[in-house]
Design an enzyme around this catalytic site. Structure first.
Site, PDB file in Angstrom:
ATOM      1  N   ARG A  18       4.959  -4.903  -9.256  1.00 16.18           N
ATOM      2  CA  ARG A  18       3.689  -4.970  -9.984  1.00 16.18           C
ATOM      3  C   ARG A  18       3.291  -3.659 -10.652  1.00 16.18           C
ATOM      4  O   ARG A  18       2.374  -3.607 -11.454  1.00 16.18           O
ATOM      5  CB  ARG A  18       2.569  -5.461  -9.046  1.00 16.18           C
ATOM      6  CG  ARG A  18       2.588  -6.975  -8.868  1.00 16.18           C
ATOM      7  CD  ARG A  18       1.570  -7.435  -7.866  1.00 16.18           C
ATOM      8  NE  ARG A  18       1.995  -7.154  -6.502  1.00 16.18           N
ATOM      9  CZ  ARG A  18       1.190  -7.256  -5.434  1.00 16.18           C
ATOM     10  NH1 ARG A  18      -0.073  -7.601  -5.594  1.00 16.18           N
ATOM     11  NH2 ARG A  18       1.652  -6.997  -4.237  1.00 16.18           N
ATOM     12  N   GLY A  83      11.555  -7.718   6.156  1.00 11.86           N
ATOM     13  CA  GLY A  83      10.268  -7.625   6.837  1.00 11.86           C
ATOM     14  C   GLY A  83      10.009  -6.253   7.427  1.00 11.86           C
ATOM     15  O   GLY A  83      10.915  -5.422   7.541  1.00 11.86           O
ATOM     16  N   SER A 391      -7.087  42.009 -34.690  1.00 14.19           N
ATOM     17  CA  SER A 391      -7.026  40.558 -34.895  1.00 14.19           C
ATOM     18  C   SER A 391      -5.866  40.153 -35.787  1.00 14.19           C
ATOM     19  O   SER A 391      -5.451  40.903 -36.660  1.00 14.19           O
ATOM     20  CB  SER A 391      -8.321  40.084 -35.549  1.00 14.19           C
ATOM     21  OG  SER A 391      -9.375  40.288 -34.640  1.00 14.19           O
TER      22      SER A 391
HETATM   23  C1  UD1 Z   1       1.403  -5.796   5.969  1.00  7.71           C
HETATM   24  C2  UD1 Z   1       1.044  -6.317   7.360  1.00  7.71           C
HETATM   25  C3  UD1 Z   1      -0.359  -6.913   7.333  1.00  7.71           C
HETATM   26  C4  UD1 Z   1      -1.355  -5.873   6.862  1.00  7.71           C
HETATM   27  C5  UD1 Z   1      -0.923  -5.307   5.506  1.00  7.71           C
HETATM   28  C6  UD1 Z   1      -1.784  -4.134   5.113  1.00  7.71           C
HETATM   29  C7  UD1 Z   1       3.138  -7.020   8.388  1.00  7.71           C
HETATM   30  C8  UD1 Z   1       3.985  -8.166   8.739  1.00  7.71           C
HETATM   31  N1  UD1 Z   1       2.011  -7.306   7.745  1.00  7.71           N
HETATM   32  O1  UD1 Z   1       1.445  -6.935   5.103  1.00  7.71           O
HETATM   33  O2  UD1 Z   1      -0.732  -7.359   8.607  1.00  7.71           O
HETATM   34  O3  UD1 Z   1      -2.634  -6.409   6.790  1.00  7.71           O
HETATM   35  O4  UD1 Z   1       0.427  -4.837   5.562  1.00  7.71           O
HETATM   36  O5  UD1 Z   1      -1.505  -3.746   3.817  1.00  7.71           O
HETATM   37  O6  UD1 Z   1       3.476  -5.904   8.675  1.00  7.71           O
HETATM   38  N2  UD1 Z   1       8.493  -2.880   3.583  1.00  7.71           N
HETATM   39  C9  UD1 Z   1       9.777  -2.462   3.677  1.00  7.71           C
HETATM   40  N3  UD1 Z   1      10.753  -3.354   3.975  1.00  7.71           N
HETATM   41  C10 UD1 Z   1      10.492  -4.661   4.202  1.00  7.71           C
HETATM   42  C11 UD1 Z   1       9.153  -5.098   4.109  1.00  7.71           C
HETATM   43  C12 UD1 Z   1       8.178  -4.192   3.803  1.00  7.71           C
HETATM   44  O7  UD1 Z   1      10.073  -1.266   3.490  1.00  7.71           O
HETATM   45  O8  UD1 Z   1      11.451  -5.409   4.482  1.00  7.71           O
HETATM   46  C13 UD1 Z   1       7.436  -1.911   3.254  1.00  7.71           C
HETATM   47  C14 UD1 Z   1       6.825  -2.163   1.890  1.00  7.71           C
HETATM   48  O9  UD1 Z   1       7.471  -1.405   0.900  1.00  7.71           O
HETATM   49  C15 UD1 Z   1       5.388  -1.717   2.094  1.00  7.71           C
HETATM   50  C16 UD1 Z   1       5.130  -1.970   3.574  1.00  7.71           C
HETATM   51  O10 UD1 Z   1       6.397  -2.080   4.186  1.00  7.71           O
HETATM   52  O11 UD1 Z   1       5.235  -0.332   1.876  1.00  7.71           O
HETATM   53  C17 UD1 Z   1       4.297  -3.206   3.804  1.00  7.71           C
HETATM   54  O12 UD1 Z   1       5.001  -4.352   3.381  1.00  7.71           O
HETATM   55  P1  UD1 Z   1       4.288  -5.542   2.647  1.00  7.71           P
HETATM   56  O13 UD1 Z   1       5.300  -6.558   2.345  1.00  7.71           O
HETATM   57  O14 UD1 Z   1       3.473  -5.034   1.535  1.00  7.71           O
HETATM   58  O15 UD1 Z   1       3.341  -6.082   3.806  1.00  7.71           O
HETATM   59  P2  UD1 Z   1       2.050  -6.944   3.637  1.00  7.71           P
HETATM   60  O16 UD1 Z   1       2.443  -8.341   3.343  1.00  7.71           O
HETATM   61  O17 UD1 Z   1       1.113  -6.286   2.724  1.00  7.71           O
END
Ligand code: UD1
Ligand code: CA
Length: 458
Positions: A18, A83, A391
């Site tokens: 995004r 995840g 100047s």
């Molecule tokens: C996550 C939390 C949620 C919380 C929210 C706050 C979990 C399962 N959920 O959700 O409870 O309210 O953050 O913003 O943790 N990332 C990786 N590898 C992965 C997945 C994610 O490096 O496989 C990193 C992403 O780049 C990001 C962070 O982890 O910086 C959070 O991941 P994201 O997928 O944004 O989690 P949310 O769905 O926002």
């Protein structure tokens, strides 16, 4: 803060689609520093001695940047994005070194402050196995909800897995948590992926720890601490919050900001008490301002050192390597680059000083230019103490003006001017009495003859 050792695992494997950018999301900057570097700084300020950066998208660029701002950080590649728990496990080698505390943080949550992290760590010191950082966003939609019972955190439910009743909970997961190192890998390895998204959720370790009889708690941080950046509008929002915090801090430390909302700081700006900053001033990276300086309106300053009681601007541009000593003055529409302006020297109007020294007390007249570049190389101009540059002079480097040297205005100076010498580098003036009037008459009659000839044509 305490004797416990701490590893910070920073998740930054996300693509950040995004942002619509060729640059990995967490390398976008706030106050001139990549957001992931803000996260590292907060972790270190909260006592983390180890930093594990989990990367995926743009790994090479990430490593390069990490080497700059966090040379001690180890990077781990998460090959597939399965995840948040899976991402933390990518740093298994670091976690298994045996830290007391493991702080899990997100690379895209740059405003987290050390205090919120330290509070979570304190809970571990008091015996908790997991301390989750919670917050209350104005709109909880999209966040994991914190489900508490009798002061204990029993579960974190992702929005997609929430019941209607659970969706009404306003206390949300900021995403970050502190986990006791002794339990971390065991808890993470127990996480499965049977949920609405089919991901390994870090948040599941709450229930897993609870089932093992371990103590799990939630702490509360401000909304800003948890602000996650997904697009450039949120990036600008984070920048605004960061600037607001920094301005406030500057004012409380004794800096006068007449219109604080118009002054922009960098992550590393240092500014002394009793300095006054007028409206619309920009501080780029690497600026140090001592006390009692005056930075006038519309000045653009980066990589510069400004000593006490200096006067800068209005409309001054100080570029990297500008080094203003005590009481130096750089006035309107002047540019200074890689140059020392020694004590009390004045560079007041419409001037470029680059690759130079301006000696103490020297006076640089309006429109003076150091010609420092021949299209291939840069050369040095040395202006002695107390020199006077008339100047509209061009000083063609390499060139030296001795102490007390005096340059006639409009000069092009190409050779050394000894101490106390006067140098002219221009044609002498010639004055012819009556010649002005004669020219004027000649030009007027020529114009009249032309007009008459044009009239006769019609
Ligand atoms: C996550 C939390 C949620 C919380 C929210 C706050 C979990 C399962 N959920 O959700 O409870 O309210 O953050 O913003 O943790 N990332 C990786 N590898 C992965 C997945 C994610 O490096 O496989 C990193 C992403 O780049 C990001 C962070 O982890 O910086 C959070 O991941 P994201 O997928 O944004 O989690 P949310 O769905 O926002
Ligand atoms: Ca997110």
């Amino acid at each position: 803060m305490n004797q416990r050792t701490c590893l910070s695992v920073i998740l930054a494997a996300g693509e950040g689609t995004r942002m619509k950018s060729a640059l990995p999301k967490v390398l976008h900057q706030i106050a001139g520093l990549p957001m992931v570097a803000h996260v590292v700084k907060a972790a270190e300020a909260a006592g983390a001695s180890g930093v594990a950066l989990v990367i995926g998208h743009g790994a090479d660029e990430m490593r390069k940047t990490a080497a700059k701002f966090a040379p001690e950080a180890e990077t781990f590649v998460q090959e597939k994005r399965l995840g948040t728990a899976h991402a933390v496990i990518a740093a298994r080698a670091a976690i298994s070194k045996g830290y007391d505390d493991v702080l899990v943080m997100f690379g895209d949550t740059p405003l987290i402050d050390a205090q919120a992290l330290a509070t979570a760590r304190r809970k571990l010191a008091e015996g908790a196995a997991v301390a989750v950082i919670g917050f209350r966003p104005p709109n909880p939609a999209g966040y994991g909800r914190l489900i508490e019972q009798a002061g204990r955190l029993v579960a974190i439910r992702e929005e997609k897995d929430c019941s209607e009743a659970e969706k009404k909970i306003g206390f949300c997961n900021a995403g970050m948590m502190a986990v006791a190192g002794a339990h971390a890998l065991k808890l993470l390895d127990a996480v499965g992926n049977k949920n609405a998204k089919g991901e390994y959720y870090l948040t599941d370790i709450v229930e897993i720890a609870g089932a093992q009889g371990l103590d799990v708690v939630a702490t509360e941080a401000s909304f800003e601490n948890a602000l996650g950046i997904n697009n450039r509008a949120e990036l600008a929002q984070a920048e605004a919050i960061w600037q607001q915090r920094r301005r406030h801090e500057a004012m409380l430390s004794g800096v006068t900001l007449i219109a604080p909302e118009t002054v922009y700081f960098s992550h590393d700006t240092e500014i002394g008490a009793d300095t006054i900053v007028e409206p619309n001033v920009w501080f780029g990276p690497g600026v140090m301002v001592a006390s009692g300086a005056k930075i006038h309106a519309f000045s653009h300053i980066e990589g510069a050192t400004i000593a006490s009681n200096c006067n800068v601007g209005p409309f001054a541009r100080l570029r990297p390597g500008a080094d203003l000593r005590n009481k130096a003055k750089v006035g309107n529409f002047c540019e200074v680059k890689q140059a020392v302006i020694e004590e009390g020297a004045k560079v007041n109007h419409l001037t470029y000083i680059g690759d130079a020294r301006v000696g103490a007390g020297a006076n640089i007249g309006a429109g003076t230019i150091t010609c420092n570049y021949d299209g291939y190389s840069k050369f040095f101009t040395d202006i002695g103490e107390g020199a006077f540059i008339g100047s509209n002079s061009s000083l063609v480097a390499p060139v030296t003006i001795g102490n007390g040297g005096y340059i006639a205005s409009g000069s092009v100076i190409t050779e050394t001017v000894p101490d106390d010498a006067l140098a002219f580098g221009r044609a002498r003036q010639k004055t012819i009495p009556g010649k002005g009037k004669e020219l004027r008459e000649r030009f007027a009659s020529a114009a009249a003859a032309k007009k008459k000839a044009a009239g006769a044509d019609h």
